[in-house]
Every structure is written in C-alpha cells, then in structure tokens.
Design an enzyme around this catalytic site. Structure first.
Site, PDB file in Angstrom:
ATOM      1  N   TYR A 155       0.812  -1.216   0.000  1.00  0.00           N
ATOM      2  CA  TYR A 155       0.000   0.000   0.000  1.00  0.00           C
ATOM      3  C   TYR A 155       0.845   1.266   0.000  1.00  0.00           C
ATOM      4  O   TYR A 155       0.312   2.373   0.015  1.00  0.00           O
ATOM      5  CB  TYR A 155      -0.964   0.006   1.187  1.00  0.00           C
TER       6      TYR A 155
ATOM      7  N   LYS B 141       3.141 -14.256   5.462  1.00  0.00           N
ATOM      8  CA  LYS B 141       3.446 -15.188   4.366  1.00  0.00           C
ATOM      9  C   LYS B 141       4.976 -15.323   4.288  1.00  0.00           C
ATOM     10  O   LYS B 141       5.572 -15.268   3.209  1.00  0.00           O
ATOM     11  CB  LYS B 141       2.852 -14.633   3.059  1.00  0.00           C
TER      12      LYS B 141
ATOM     13  N   ASP C  73      -2.532 -17.611   4.987  1.00  0.00           N
ATOM     14  CA  ASP C  73      -3.629 -18.318   4.303  1.00  0.00           C
ATOM     15  C   ASP C  73      -4.302 -19.291   5.269  1.00  0.00           C
ATOM     16  O   ASP C  73      -5.529 -19.416   5.299  1.00  0.00           O
ATOM     17  CB  ASP C  73      -3.168 -19.002   3.007  1.00  0.00           C
TER      18      ASP C  73
ATOM     19  N   ASP D  19      -5.772  -6.018   5.807  1.00  0.00           N
ATOM     20  CA  ASP D  19      -6.927  -5.459   5.099  1.00  0.00           C
ATOM     21  C   ASP D  19      -7.919  -6.585   4.790  1.00  0.00           C
ATOM     22  O   ASP D  19      -9.128  -6.468   5.038  1.00  0.00           O
ATOM     23  CB  ASP D  19      -6.419  -4.810   3.796  1.00  0.00           C
TER      24      ASP D  19
END
Ligand code: NAP
Length: 480
Positions: free
Chosen positions: A130, A177, A210, A234
């Site tokens: 972002y 991740k 995930d 987000d």
C-alpha cells in the site's frame, strides 16, 4: 468523569459517510461529553475540485491541531493519478497501526452466534504494497514494490502487545506469508518472535496467513488478537467483520504516536447514499474507540451498552434483518440515544485501560550491519529474444569486466542456464551479474550497465549486497 471540551476533526466523507458521521456525532453529543467538532472535507468532492491528494490543507491543519479525527468513508477514484485520500491521511499523520476489533453482538444472528467471538486485528498501516509505488516495466508487465521495514514492524508489534495488555488479552498471533516472502513478510515474523519474549504473560504464536484465513472461518474463537502486515490485515479484517454480522459492525482506529483517526472499516457504499437505510453501528463503535482514546471511558461504555441494548431489543437495520421490520439510520440512531444509560445481560463490557501509545525509537534505521559488501547487480530489461540468445549476449557483455553473468530469469524462474521448467516468458527478464571474486564498486556496475545498455533496454537495477555476510537478495526458482 468528563474532561472539559475536546476538539475533534470530523470528516463526514462520501456516499453514506455524512449519514453515519451524523449518527455518531449525535450519539456522542447526547452522552454529555463536550466535543468541539471541527468539520472538514476530504475525498470525492475534493478530487473533483482538482486536488489529487483528496485532502485539503485546512483539513490537514485541523488534524494537526486536534490530533484526533472521526472520519466517514472516502471514495477512491478508480483511475490513474489520484491517490486514495484514506491512504494519504494515514501516511501524512504516520498512523502506523490500524486496530479493528470485532465481537459477537446481541441481536445480530450469524453462523457463529453463541461462540463468544471477541478479537482484534492489528494491521500495519503505512508500508507494504500500500506504499503504492508502482511502475509499468513495459506496457505488458506491471510492478509494485512491497516495502516492509524492521522499524515499521517493530512499531506495530509493540503497539499490538501494549493493546493486548490494556485490554486484558493473553493470546497474540502474528499472521504472515514468511514462508514465501522470507525478507518482507519474514521481517514481520522475525521481529514478532524477537519482541514476544518481552511479554511472557502473552501466548504469542505465528500462523501462515492463508491458514489464518482458514482458521478464522473454521474456529475463530482461538484468536484474541492478530497482528499482521498491511494487505494481509486489510483482507483478514473484512473477513473478521463478516464473522460478527458484516461491515456494518466493524469499527477501526488508525493510531500513530501523536495522532489518531477513527473510522468504520466499510466504504462509502454509494448505492445507499442519502436513503437513510444503512447501518451506522460501525461508525458509532468507531466513536466509542475515539471516546476511550480521549479518556472518556464512561461515555464510551455508555454508548457501547446503548448500542447493544438497542440491537438486543430488536431495533435493527436492513443489513441485519432485511426490509421487513427493519428501521432506518435515523430511527436506529434515536433508539441508541434513547438507550443511553441502559445495559443488557447479553453484553458485558470488557475492562479496558486507556492505551498508552508506545514511544518508538527515533533512529531512522533500526538495523545497522557491521559489514556491507557489494557483490553484484540485478539488471531488469525488456526483451523478446529467446533466453539462450539473451544469456549468450549478456555473457559476452560482461567479458573483461569485474562481473560475470550468473543467471537470467523471467518472473522469478531461471531461464538461463536452462532449467527443466516450462516457460511462457513475458517481455521482462532479469540478468544477475556477480563479482568474479575481487572487491567491486559502484563504478564497476556503472561500466557494466553502460555496455549492457548498448545491447538491451534495461528498465531498472538492484544492487546485490551482503549484510554481515548474509545475502540481501533472494534466489530465483532454479538458481543454485
Ligand atoms: P463498501 O462501501 O464497504 O460497500 C460494500 C458493501 O458492504 C455494500 O454494498 C453493502 O453490502 C455493505 N455495507 C458497507 N457498509 C455498510 C453499512 N454501513 N451498512 C450496511 N451495509 C454496508 O465497499 P465498496 O463498494 O468496495 O467501496 C465503495 C467505495 O468506498 C470505494 O470508492 C472504496 O474505495 C471506498 N472505501 C473507502 C474506505 C474508507 O474510507 N476507509 C474503505 C473501503 C472502501 P450490500 O451490497 O450487500 O448491501
């Protein structure tokens, strides 16, 4: 006890923004807390006037003064040029953490009702994808930089632990991740693991993001707090809002060292604008977070209890029960005002201490290596030639220089020397040149680039360095 008058910047925002902002403001005013609302613009109307940031100077000046804002949703124009006004505000005031609590709400049936969900997502708020640093490397290949700093991670992680302690939470998960992005997401994981032992009373654990999404749907009650990077947060926080009834119930706080901006998680929902049908709860609960932030703890609990009493009594908007029997935004607001001072057995307010914002270290860089060694360069370039031709040409270019060609890759997979991978190449490749063994300098790289540019159209370069003997770069798939 009331603390006198507090100045707060109020940005009504776009779409349904003015309706939810008005609802929250009326309810806060009805508690008797004295707020001097400074009403200012940001978002769509400002873009229309030609200001590409979407945030005018008088709005910025007001927040500089008040250090506290309650903000309606701002529409982000979908196009090139304009930046999101939300992201502009977060960056301008360095509100580095975004706090998004969700809790099972009486009168709002969901598939999870009865499981006592009560958790907070704490999202890093200014870095990551972002940062919005994007380039078209060629007309065919787009690129975004994912920037994650040790400093940014440390700030948001320290804030998450401080918040957990202020709210009596004893379980903090870090979702990343790091298994794939070992440097960027890995920095968040490693920083979390370094800081966690400073909080021995908190059960701190890491979860791959995930799987975190999967676990949140399967067994959300195992989470009390999740701290994570910007984009992960987000997405996960929209998911967590759905667990308790949807975006209409999800408040948030953007927290910086000396400025806080409170807003609903949802956007401007333009199709409902001006129809008096949307659910203002997320904005009202954002105002509750704001009241706690300014030290009005009693008023905050009073508004929270009134919202729960309203919902428990069956007064609900159409996002909860559909058209039949639902009330509009104004009627819901009036019901909450009428319920100030009431509480219901279904809702016990969490005992919360006022959060003391951690004071971040002032250094620009939080990690200073003892040794830095330049060992090569990655050159990204545009080509439609086959990998074998590219590899041979790049090898010849490096002859007689301090560097040699190590490999050529496309989209992260080595294509020269040839690996067994099948390939559907794009028109951007990367040539990795490394030192032949001697110490190299920037001048050696410039000489190589000069030669390379005579044969190929390079689009950007990255220096390859060793920090304290550790490579500062990843390997391509197939690279040895
Ligand atoms: P959105 O405005 O959040 O709306 C998505 C859907 O969520 C709505 O259509 C509605 O669902 C439901 N919803 C949202 N708020 C609700 C409320 N208060 N009460 C009841 N239902 C509510 O998301 P979007 O359509 O993706 O984005 C619209 C604009 O908002 C975009 O310009 C986006 O950039 C901007 N945005 C701003 C912020 C912010 O200012 N922080 C955040 C997100 C998006 P149903 O259609 O199912 O009724």
């Amino acid at each position: 006890m009331s603390k006198g008058t507090t100045a707060v910047t109020l940005i009504p925002g776009d779409g349904i923004g003015p309706e939810v902002a008005e609802s929250a403001r009326r309810i806060v005013d009805a508690t008797g807390v004295k707020i001097d609302w400074e009403v200012h613009e940001a978002g769509a109307e400002v873009f229309k006037k030609g200001l590409a940031t979407g945030v005018p100077q008088d709005t910025i000046a007001s927040i500089e003064r008040t250090r506290c804002a309650l903000k309606g949703p701002l529409e982000t124009p979908v196009g090139f040029g304009e930046k999101s006004a939300n992201v502009t505000l977060r960056k301008l005031f360095e509100t580095y953490a975004n706090v998004r609590p969700v809790r099972e709400t009486p009168g709002v049936p969901t598939p999870y009702s009865g499981r006592g969900l009560d958790l907070v997502v704490v999202r890093e708020n200014v870095e990551d994808l972002y940062a919005g640093i994007e380039h078209m490397q060629t007309p065919d290949v787009a690129q975004t930089l994912k920037l994650i700093s040790r400093k940014g991670c440390e700030k948001v992680i320290r804030l998450a632990f401080a918040l957990a302690e202020a709210e009596g939470r004893t379980n903090v998960a870090c979702a990343t991740k790091a298994n794939i992005m070992k440097m960027t997401e890995g920095t968040m994981k490693r920083t979390f693991e370094e800081i966690a032992p400073e909080h021995p009373d908190i059960d701190a654990w890491h979860v791959i993001v995930d799987n975190c999404a999967h676990q949140l749907v399967k067994k959300p009650e195992q989470f009390e707090m999740i701290v994570t990077t910007n984009m992960n947060g987000d997405i996960l926080s929209d998911l967590t809002s759905a667990l308790v009834g949807g975006l209409g119930f999800a408040p948030s706080a953007n927290l910086g060292t000396d400025v806080a901006i409170f807003e609903a998680v949802h956007g401007s929902a333009p199709k409902y604008a001006g129809k008096d049908v949307i659910n203002p709860t997320a904005m009202i609960l954002s105002a509750v977070l704001m009241l706690r932030h300014i030290g009005e703890l009693e008023a905050a609990s009073s508004v929270e209890n009134a919202v729960m009493a309203t919902l428990a009594s069956g007064v609900r908007t159409r996002d909860v029960i559909g058209d039949d029997g639902s009330v509009g935004t104004t009627a819901y607001t009036e019901a909450v005002i009428g319920n100030l001072g009431k509480s219901v057995p279904e809702w016990t307010a969490r005992e919360v201490k006022r959060l003391a914002m951690p004071v971040p270290r002032e250094e620009t860089a939080f990690v200073i290596p003892e040794s830095v060694e330049l060992v090569g360069v990655d050159v990204f370039f545009q080509t439609e030639e086959p990998p074998a031709t590219v590899g041979e040409a790049a090898q010849r270019i490096a002859e007689g220089t301090a560097l040699e060609l190590k490999m050529v890759e496309c989209r992260g997979t080595q294509v020269w020397p040839k690996t067994s991978a099948r390939l559907d190449p794009t028109d951007v490749m990367r040539a990795r040149f490394i030192t032949r063994g001697s110490v190299i300098t920037s001048e050696d790289i410039l000489e190589l680039l000069g030669r390379f540019g005579g044969r190929f159209n390079w689009v950007h370069v990255e220096k390859l360095r060793m920090f304290d003997g550790e490579p500062s770069f990843s390997r391509a798939q197939g690279e040895i």
